[in-house]
Scaffold this motif. Structure first.
Motif, PDB file in Angstrom:
ATOM      1  N   LEU A  16       0.931  -1.201   0.056  1.00  0.00           N
ATOM      2  CA  LEU A  16       0.073  -0.025   0.138  1.00  0.00           C
ATOM      3  C   LEU A  16       0.873   1.209  -0.026  1.00  0.00           C
ATOM      4  N   MET A  17       0.907   1.996  -0.940  1.00  0.00           N
ATOM      5  CA  MET A  17       1.607   3.313  -1.041  1.00  0.00           C
ATOM      6  C   MET A  17       0.547   4.610  -1.480  1.00  0.00           C
ATOM      7  N   VAL A  18       0.876   5.716  -0.974  1.00  0.00           N
ATOM      8  CA  VAL A  18       0.351   6.874  -1.236  1.00  0.00           C
ATOM      9  C   VAL A  18       1.189   7.830  -1.914  1.00  0.00           C
ATOM     10  N   ARG A  19       0.773   8.827  -2.921  1.00  0.00           N
ATOM     11  CA  ARG A  19       1.528   9.688  -3.498  1.00  0.00           C
ATOM     12  C   ARG A  19       1.407  11.287  -2.672  1.00  0.00           C
ATOM     13  N   ARG A  20       2.232  11.824  -2.610  1.00  0.00           N
ATOM     14  CA  ARG A  20       2.249  13.278  -1.945  1.00  0.00           C
ATOM     15  C   ARG A  20       1.762  14.129  -3.097  1.00  0.00           C
ATOM     16  N   ARG A  21       0.764  14.787  -2.784  1.00  0.00           N
ATOM     17  CA  ARG A  21       0.353  15.813  -3.952  1.00  0.00           C
ATOM     18  C   ARG A  21       1.574  17.033  -4.155  1.00  0.00           C
ATOM     19  N   ARG A  22       2.253  17.388  -3.160  1.00  0.00           N
ATOM     20  CA  ARG A  22       3.048  18.580  -3.161  1.00  0.00           C
ATOM     21  C   ARG A  22       4.470  18.301  -4.213  1.00  0.00           C
ATOM     22  N   ASP A  23       5.018  17.205  -4.191  1.00  0.00           N
ATOM     23  CA  ASP A  23       6.113  16.878  -5.044  1.00  0.00           C
ATOM     24  C   ASP A  23       5.910  15.473  -6.141  1.00  0.00           C
ATOM     25  N   GLY A  24       4.749  14.905  -5.742  1.00  0.00           N
ATOM     26  CA  GLY A  24       4.850  13.498  -6.478  1.00  0.00           C
ATOM     27  C   GLY A  24       5.210  12.338  -6.114  1.00  0.00           C
ATOM     28  N   LEU A  25       5.979  12.317  -4.810  1.00  0.00           N
ATOM     29  CA  LEU A  25       6.745  11.218  -4.316  1.00  0.00           C
ATOM     30  C   LEU A  25       5.810  10.350  -3.774  1.00  0.00           C
ATOM     31  N   TRP A  26       6.217   8.985  -3.891  1.00  0.00           N
ATOM     32  CA  TRP A  26       5.575   8.165  -3.301  1.00  0.00           C
ATOM     33  C   TRP A  26       5.847   7.769  -1.833  1.00  0.00           C
ATOM     34  N   MET A  27       5.125   7.404  -0.968  1.00  0.00           N
ATOM     35  CA  MET A  27       5.415   7.122   0.227  1.00  0.00           C
ATOM     36  C   MET A  27       4.472   5.737   0.916  1.00  0.00           C
ATOM     37  N   PHE A  28       5.259   5.310   2.109  1.00  0.00           N
ATOM     38  CA  PHE A  28       4.355   4.501   2.795  1.00  0.00           C
ATOM     39  C   PHE A  28       3.364   5.421   3.782  1.00  0.00           C
ATOM     40  N   PRO A  29       1.722   5.154   3.697  1.00  0.00           N
ATOM     41  CA  PRO A  29       1.166   5.976   4.647  1.00  0.00           C
ATOM     42  C   PRO A  29       1.347   6.115   5.988  1.00  0.00           C
ATOM     43  N   GLY A  30       0.988   7.512   6.594  1.00  0.00           N
ATOM     44  CA  GLY A  30       1.380   7.716   7.931  1.00  0.00           C
ATOM     45  C   GLY A  30       1.590   9.196   7.913  1.00  0.00           C
ATOM     46  N   GLY A  31       2.086   9.588   9.237  1.00  0.00           N
ATOM     47  CA  GLY A  31       2.430  11.070   9.376  1.00  0.00           C
ATOM     48  C   GLY A  31       3.060  11.407  10.968  1.00  0.00           C
ATOM     49  N   ARG A  32       2.986  12.723  10.946  1.00  0.00           N
ATOM     50  CA  ARG A  32       3.479  13.147  12.643  1.00  0.00           C
ATOM     51  C   ARG A  32       2.895  13.028  13.615  1.00  0.00           C
ATOM     52  N   ARG A  33       3.406  12.573  14.782  1.00  0.00           N
ATOM     53  CA  ARG A  33       2.941  12.462  15.875  1.00  0.00           C
ATOM     54  C   ARG A  33       2.417  13.828  16.557  1.00  0.00           C
TER      55      ARG A  33
END
Length: 129
Positions: A16-33
């Motif tokens: 499962l991957m998501v793509r960031r809108r701001r730079d088009g890079l793909w990543m594993f989903p998640g975020g800051r605590r």
């Protein structure tokens, strides 16, 4: 405690991957605590925000990564969780941040530094360990 949490889930050879809108890079989903939030509850909140139709099964902490990225100099501080079971649609909730979510092979796309590290450790190229 790690500053961020990431989710890694694989199904039928795809992750499962998501793509960031701001730079088009793909990543594993998640975020800051957030302040006072555990890594696990951070991940559950982030998934609910980014992919609101996705239901997570039990989460297992794989590794806490605290390292410095050799290319960017950015410090990584991430709790990486594995999930064996997920269900539901990949409907993007936070369209300002994420523009796409897919099940795909972990290679052949531009990844964020943290996601590249995770991919290389969990899904090494054949013949490499």
């Amino acid at each position: 405690m790690a500053k961020s949490s990431k989710l890694v889930v694989a199904k039928k050879g795809r992750v499962l991957m998501v793509r960031r809108r701001r730079d088009g890079l793909w990543m594993f989903p998640g975020g800051r605590r957030r302040a006072g939030e555990s890594e696990r509850s951070c991940l559950r909140r982030e998934i609910k925000e980014e992919l609101p139709k996705l239901k997570l099964g039990p989460l297992k902490l794989w590794k806490e990564v605290k390292a410095k990225n050799r290319l960017s100099g950015r410090r990584m501080s991430d709790a990486i969780f594995l999930a064996k079971k997920v269900s539901g649609d990949l409907k993007v909730g936070d369209k300002k941040e994420i523009d796409r979510a897919v099940w795909r092979k972990p290679r052949g796309v531009r990844l964020t530094p943290t996601s590249r590290y995770i991919r290389d450790k969990l899904f090494p190229r054949r013949g490499r360990r």
